[in-house]
Write an enzyme that holds these catalytic residues in place. Sequence first.
Site, PDB file in Angstrom:
ATOM      1  N   TRP B 166      39.050   6.148  -7.744  1.00  0.00           N
ATOM      2  CA  TRP B 166      40.247   6.787  -7.161  1.00  0.00           C
ATOM      3  C   TRP B 166      41.021   7.555  -8.221  1.00  0.00           C
ATOM      4  CZ3 TRP B 166      38.931   7.002  -2.526  1.00  0.00           C
ATOM      5  CH2 TRP B 166      38.287   5.940  -1.891  1.00  0.00           C
ATOM      6  N   ASP B 167      41.115   6.967  -9.409  1.00  0.00           N
ATOM      7  CA  ASP B 167      41.758   7.676 -10.514  1.00  0.00           C
ATOM      8  C   ASP B 167      41.028   8.983 -10.834  1.00  0.00           C
ATOM      9  OD1 ASP B 167      43.881   6.007 -11.195  1.00  0.00           O
ATOM     10  OD2 ASP B 167      42.689   4.806 -12.574  1.00  0.00           O
ATOM     11  N   LEU B 168      39.714   8.909 -10.837  1.00  0.00           N
ATOM     12  CA  LEU B 168      38.919  10.066 -11.252  1.00  0.00           C
ATOM     13  C   LEU B 168      39.013  11.201 -10.231  1.00  0.00           C
ATOM     14  CD1 LEU B 168      35.891   7.957 -12.474  1.00  0.00           C
ATOM     15  CD2 LEU B 168      37.402   9.313 -13.953  1.00  0.00           C
TER      16      LEU B 168
END
Lengths: 404, 404
Positions: B166-168
């Site tokens: 999700w961060d990426l």
Amino acid sequence: MTAAQGVLSGLRLVEAAAFVAAPLGGMTLAQMGADVIRIDPLEGGLDYRRWPVTEDNTSLFWCGLNKSKRSVALNLATEEGRELAMAIACAPGDDAGMFLTNFPARGWLDHEKLKARRPDLIQLTLQGDRHGGSAVDYTVNPRLGVPLFTGDPASDEPVNHVLPAWDLITGQMVAVGLLAAERHRRRTGEGQHIKLSLQDVGLAVMGHLGFIAEAQLGNPRERHGNELFGAFGRDFVCRDGVRVMVVGLTGKQWRSIAQATQLEVPLQQLGERLGLDLSEEGNRFRARAGIAQLVGEWMARLDFKDVATAFDRHGVCWTRYQSIAQLVNDDPECSPANPLFAKVDQPGVGEVLAPGIPLRFDARMRVPPAAAPKLGEHTEQVLAQLAGIDAAQFGRLHDRGIVR
Amino acid sequence: MTAAQGVLSGLRLVEAAAFVAAPLGGMTLAQMGADVIRIDPLEGGLDYRRWPVTEDNTSLFWCGLNKSKRSVALNLATEEGRELAMAIACAPGDDAGMFLTNFPARGWLDHEKLKARRPDLIQLTLQGDRHGGSAVDYTVNPRLGVPLFTGDPASDEPVNHVLPAWDLITGQMVAVGLLAAERHRRRTGEGQHIKLSLQDVGLAVMGHLGFIAEAQLGNPRERHGNELFGAFGRDFVCRDGVRVMVVGLTGKQWRSIAQATQLEVPLQQLGERLGLDLSEEGNRFRARAGIAQLVGEWMARLDFKDVATAFDRHGVCWTRYQSIAQLVNDDPECSPANPLFAKVDQPGVGEVLAPGIPLRFDARMRVPPAAAPKLGEHTEQVLAQLAGIDAAQFGRLHDRGIVR
């Protein structure tokens, strides 16, 4: 098309693509107001029946990844169909002339051929690997080593991820590449052929996150199950069986856990016993077994609602584990109460909860979520607009099986 | 800075951010040639010691996510330090005036304050959830339901992902949002404050991939272990113990598996016995147990090298499972033989293999990977360039502990 107000209003992208990454890249622009025209063969492309599907075989996957686009269906097995596709891709206009594909760049998709028609064309060709070989999210992930450090440390069985993370990252990077190249073209007049491979995206990320460097230094990442690497964080089960994830990554998060659980003193003693200053995140990882025992015992004495109350009172960073069914049925963030979503009438499916773009631009520029088109819904409209095909000509093309 | 030739040459972004998503968004622009200036407190930000670290506690994580940026270190606890930060963020120039943060938009990070200095500022504030609450990849993922359908179907234990997907995804979307807003500003002169929440990115993706729609229709996704959903694909072990992933998603991929394994006839008979046309991808999922038995038996009779030869001869989409150590030590794609990578001298670490941006723009516009800066390496240079601070003034600021 409700694109008039979007932040990318006016921009046009033509897309011949399938599966996740490239269609997601196109949809990202479409959901910001760009006019994204998808070109498919008459019977639909490779992903037109991709699961999940409805009972009558309409693909929820295809609908999900092609929202807010226009659809043109052409008989691409004919010279005439390919001519029309090229005319659409290379139509004039300062804000047009952008083309996205994840098929091999040959036939009508060959950049040199398209560039001959429009010298300033921006084309992005997405590849499996950089040599043009076949690679998909399912093969990139095992090659990068991720399944071997996912899951229970007591097992050495690989665990594949179920979220096509590499595809999803690549899809956003497709949008990044197109916007960057369009900026360059506006400044210099130059188009270009950008290439991007899924496998290179994976390799780059493995480098960015430090996985490659730590392996180079002789410490390849090991399995840590559900534990957060390098600080404190993991799952716990409350007395009534509800499972929660708790994160103590920053100092503030860590202090809030100690306060909420009233474990300041035992945690202090644990650190002293181990000779570790737990205010340093790395020491929390080193002391994770002892911390988990204390927090786990606290959690096992309380029902979920009491854990939730204590955590929220102290601003702990935590969540409950929930199933997709719980997410969809019970979580207000996954409902029209969250302006990310709207109920849209999806042809072939019915009313579905559709997300728009999570980027919240100024209110005037927000484009509400729209359905995916029916296959070929805009063929006549687009050919009239961009290829000068009038109604009579369209009728003849239709009768001859060139368009749908 | 080797940014002169990059596709985003000239563009400037100022960043006050930590962890994965926001710094990755900034680095994405930096690796395309933008001038990205990171502002940190004198002692480094929240992620300055994030694991993995070297033996002397230099963060490989921080270095990995801040490549090709300039670093300014200021005492942000002082009014004077905050003034300098605001001057840098709001410095004039058509290609400047872009600001990225994932800290709460208050104090010097307050958009209204910054906008008063530069009315056309583009600010992107990354949030955990859209209400401004705390949420990180580790909590977003369990809330979305992903850990409960990851891993062995015989277990009901949740399996957290180890790749902060999700961060990426969000990191790339940060870059998308900034470029889209910059395009809008060039056309209209208008800046804006964009907000983006990690949780909304996750919710949107769960919708785009059809997970939400299938749950709405009463069929939430179940656990399928290492099997690809909706077609044929899974892991197998060769006679010599090497494990491979094989994918038969498209018709062509499926036919190549049948040919490489010489199982055309048994697979045909299997389909007839089950009453399923295996040329349809969904039927391959329905018949997956029978297919896996046939393919598994074939694989168990052969050593890896013979499997590899047969697969490559027929163009099968497959890969070997490898560990990160194997990836780093043995795979030529993870070496300078792949132009994605270069060896760079990383201060505090030594020579590391650093990836650039996977987007392959025209050769003239490729920016080679560069190291992350030392903390505060560019403070004097940037303050001279953007805040009119001369050497004598800088010396006094330094002596008073305002800059580093």
